[in-house]
Design a protein around this motif. Structure first.
Motif, short mmCIF file in Angstrom:
data_model
loop_
_atom_site.label_atom_id
_atom_site.label_comp_id
_atom_site.label_asym_id
_atom_site.label_seq_id
_atom_site.Cartn_x
_atom_site.Cartn_y
_atom_site.Cartn_z
N LEU A 45 -13.49 -23.18 58.52
CA LEU A 45 -13.72 -24.28 57.59
C LEU A 45 -12.61 -24.46 56.59
O LEU A 45 -12.52 -25.49 55.94
N GLY A 46 -11.78 -23.45 56.41
CA GLY A 46 -10.70 -23.59 55.46
C GLY A 46 -11.20 -23.52 54.02
O GLY A 46 -12.25 -23.00 53.72
N ALA A 47 -10.42 -24.08 53.12
CA ALA A 47 -10.76 -24.01 51.69
C ALA A 47 -11.65 -25.15 51.28
O ALA A 47 -11.83 -26.13 51.98
N GLY A 48 -12.21 -25.03 50.09
CA GLY A 48 -12.97 -26.14 49.51
C GLY A 48 -14.33 -26.33 50.09
O GLY A 48 -14.82 -27.46 50.17
N TYR A 247 -33.46 -20.72 54.08
CA TYR A 247 -32.42 -19.77 53.69
C TYR A 247 -31.93 -18.95 54.88
O TYR A 247 -31.03 -18.11 54.72
N ALA A 248 -32.50 -19.19 56.05
CA ALA A 248 -32.12 -18.42 57.23
C ALA A 248 -30.66 -18.63 57.60
O ALA A 248 -30.00 -17.71 58.10
N ALA A 249 -30.14 -19.85 57.37
CA ALA A 249 -28.74 -20.11 57.70
C ALA A 249 -27.81 -19.22 56.89
O ALA A 249 -26.89 -18.59 57.43
N ALA A 250 -28.04 -19.15 55.58
CA ALA A 250 -27.22 -18.29 54.73
C ALA A 250 -27.39 -16.83 55.11
O ALA A 250 -26.43 -16.05 55.12
N ARG A 251 -28.61 -16.44 55.44
CA ARG A 251 -28.88 -15.06 55.82
C ARG A 251 -28.12 -14.68 57.09
O ARG A 251 -27.56 -13.58 57.19
N PHE A 252 -28.09 -15.58 58.05
CA PHE A 252 -27.40 -15.27 59.30
C PHE A 252 -25.88 -15.27 59.10
O PHE A 252 -25.16 -14.50 59.74
N ALA A 282 -17.64 -17.38 55.40
CA ALA A 282 -16.97 -17.41 54.11
C ALA A 282 -17.98 -17.44 52.98
O ALA A 282 -19.02 -18.08 53.09
N PRO A 283 -17.69 -16.73 51.87
CA PRO A 283 -18.64 -16.74 50.75
C PRO A 283 -18.97 -18.15 50.26
O PRO A 283 -20.11 -18.43 49.90
N GLN A 284 -17.96 -19.04 50.27
CA GLN A 284 -18.22 -20.40 49.82
C GLN A 284 -19.21 -21.11 50.73
O GLN A 284 -20.04 -21.90 50.27
N ARG A 285 -19.10 -20.83 52.02
CA ARG A 285 -20.01 -21.49 52.95
C ARG A 285 -21.43 -20.97 52.77
O ARG A 285 -22.40 -21.73 52.87
N ILE A 286 -21.57 -19.67 52.52
CA ILE A 286 -22.89 -19.10 52.26
C ILE A 286 -23.49 -19.73 51.01
O ILE A 286 -24.68 -20.09 50.98
N GLU A 287 -22.68 -19.87 49.98
CA GLU A 287 -23.16 -20.47 48.73
C GLU A 287 -23.62 -21.91 48.96
O GLU A 287 -24.65 -22.34 48.44
#
Length: 522
Positions: A45-48, A247-252, A282-287
């Motif tokens: 996904l890259g940045a941002g 929240y399953a998406a972030a968990r996975f 990426a942490p940003q994607r999880i957030e």
């Protein structure tokens, strides 16, 4: 990457695959990175990542509500009216070939059909129908093709811990189909094909141009950053609407990050067919995923359906199949070919689709594969036949590995030196290529000899005793701990780390009596 002695392989006439081994050893080996076109559906996904995707926002659903599946839609009937279905239909055999075919398990298929059915109750495109295929691969991946073809590997299903996590993965891939991302990617790939013809016809001798083309094709084979973000948002919205834990998406994604760290620790990176190459955690994607999920309510909203999912994957094949051979610690077994060998201490084996690879300390790399060899050709003539670049012909030596005829030789290329060992078994030639940095050349012979001389034929009793590993679901008893349950694991290294990975646990997590956990055993 430094050049290797296998840079311009021209295989012996009539050579064919030996079991699952590749046709040639032409791939660069020094860093064990196989530059093949990735088939994974998505890309980094890259940045941002904090930006929202095309204004797509999830909609809330009553907590705990799980709709009753409607009457099933006949996929073939819907596909006949879908102009995109021809794309998925034409690519389906290629997907099966790349991922070891379809994995058949009625119980597992029913579990997945139930998940897809619930997602289909709340579609963004009501006219779309989906079919799902479980791929017989230990790689962790999932993707979709235009026309509603969904794919998930058993490797990903082993990593997931409940129905909601699988629903999140599949809904993400459905989002790509709904948004016609596959069509847009195909248009870009057609443009790349035109550029490819120009490079191959006009710049045929330009290695830099060829390398640039390969990189561009890898990029074009993936979805764009915005497309990934849009599929994330669409998928979480559909997961939440279906009544699953949003929240399953972030968990996975967190589970994938743990898997990535675990795999990196083993130095066995071959991401070409992995979900991790295309779905970075990426942490940003999880957030961002958690922000989409909060629209539906706080954590604990929705259903995970954990017990039913674990029941569905109980007994599922884990790791490599018999057709690919088995890795057991530092030893590789192939019951079909009747062969085995062992790598030295500190090495880790990675059984890929192209070859068996092993990496060790000091950037040492080993590649093993097999080809057919005409009975009329000697091993010395075969080594001299032109498939090894940088070959030192004066180094060729006839050897014996046990009772088997063998030939060893040296080669050099770039910053690496290579030992080539070829062992004959009937009309098959099995090949070891050991690569070391030039600075470590004095230790090349010892490493290569250790591996080559460990090669032997399996006895009938050994072949009969080899069994595949499977996911086994066990119920914890009073007094059980991570250690006691992980001690039940078979055929894997670092048992307690693997146990934590499979069950989404950390070092401080407590095992609860009466709760179900995944282990790996025969």
């Amino acid at each position: 990457m430094a050049s290797t002695p296998l840079g311009d392989a021209r295989e012996t006439a009539g050579a064919q695959k030996a079991g699952r081994a590749p046709r040639s050893a032409a791939a660069p080996v020094a860093a064990l990175v196989l530059l093949t076109a990735a088939l994974s559906g998505c890309t980094s996904l890259g940045a941002g990542l904090e930006q929202a995707a095309d204004g797509v926002e999830p909609s809330p659903v009553q907590s705990g509500y799980l709709p009753t599946p409607r009457n099933p839609v006949d996929f073939d009937t819907v596909r006949a009216n879908d102009p995109q279905s021809s794309i998925g239909q034409s690519q389906h055999p290629k997907i099966l070939a790349a991922y070891g075919g379809a994995y058949s398990d009625t119980k597992l298929e029913q579990t997945l059909a139930g998940i897809v059915g619930r997602l289909a109750e709340v579609p963004d495109d009501p006219s779309r129908a989906y079919s799902i295929t479980v791929l017989n691969s230990p790689n962790v991946n999932a993707f979709a093709l235009p026309g509603g073809y969904l794919y998930v590997t058993r490797g990903l299903l082993a990593l997931a811990n409940d129905s909601a996590e699988v629903a999140a993965v599949l809904a993400h891939e459905m989002g790509h189909v709904t948004a016609n991302h596959g069509i847009e990617r195909q248009q870009r790939e057609q443009a790349a094909e035109l550029a490819g013809r120009v490079v191959s016809e006009v710049l045929a001798s330009d290695s830099a141009g060829q390398a640039a083309l390969a990189r561009s094709r890898l990029s074009l084979a993936s979805f764009s950053r915005n497309q990934e973000l849009q599929a994330d948002a669409l998928g979480i919205r559909q997961t939440g609407r279906a009544g699953y834990d949003p929240y399953a998406a972030a968990r996975f994604l967190k589970a994938m990050e743990s898997y990535s760290n675990f795999r990196n620790a083993f130095q066995a990176e071959n991401p070409d067919l992995d979900f991790l190459a295309s779905h970075p955690a990426a942490p940003q994607r999880i957030e961002l995923a958690e922000r989409h999920a909060r629209v539906f309510g706080p954590p604990g909203t929705g259903i995970t359906d954990r017990d039913r999912y674990l029941q569905g994957i109980d007994g599922m094949l884990f790791g490599d199949s018999a057709a690919e051979g088995y890795v057991r610690g530092r030893r590789f077994f192939h019951p079909g070919l009747g062969i085995t060998f062992q790598v030295p201490d500190g090495f880790v084996i990675d059984n890929t689709a192209e070859a068996v690879l092993a990496t060790g300390p000091g950037d040492v790399a080993i590649r093993f594969d097999g080809v057919a060899l005409p009975s009329s050709m000697s091993l010395t003539d075969y080594v001299n036949s032109g498939w090894i670049g940088g070959l030192d012909k004066a180094s060729i030596r006839q050897e014996k590995v046990g009772d088997l005829d063998a030939v060893t030789a040296r080669a050099a290329g770039g910053e690496y030196v290579f030992d080539v060992t070829v062992i004959r078994v009937g009309n098959q030639a099995y090949r070891f290529l050991t690569a070391l940095p030039t600075s470590a050349a004095p230790s090349l012979t010892a490493t290569a000899e250790t591996v080559g001389r460990s090669f032997r034929l399996l006895t009938p009793a050994e072949k009969d005793a080899l069994k595949p590993l499977r996911i086994r679901v066990v119920t914890a008893r009073a007094g059980d701990t991570q250690t006691s349950l992980s001690n039940k694991m078979q055929g894997v290294d670092r048992e307690i780390e693997m146990f934590r990975l499979l069950n989404d646990l950390d070092e401080s997590s407590q095992v609860r009596a009466g709760e179900k956990y995944k282990i790996v055993a025969e």
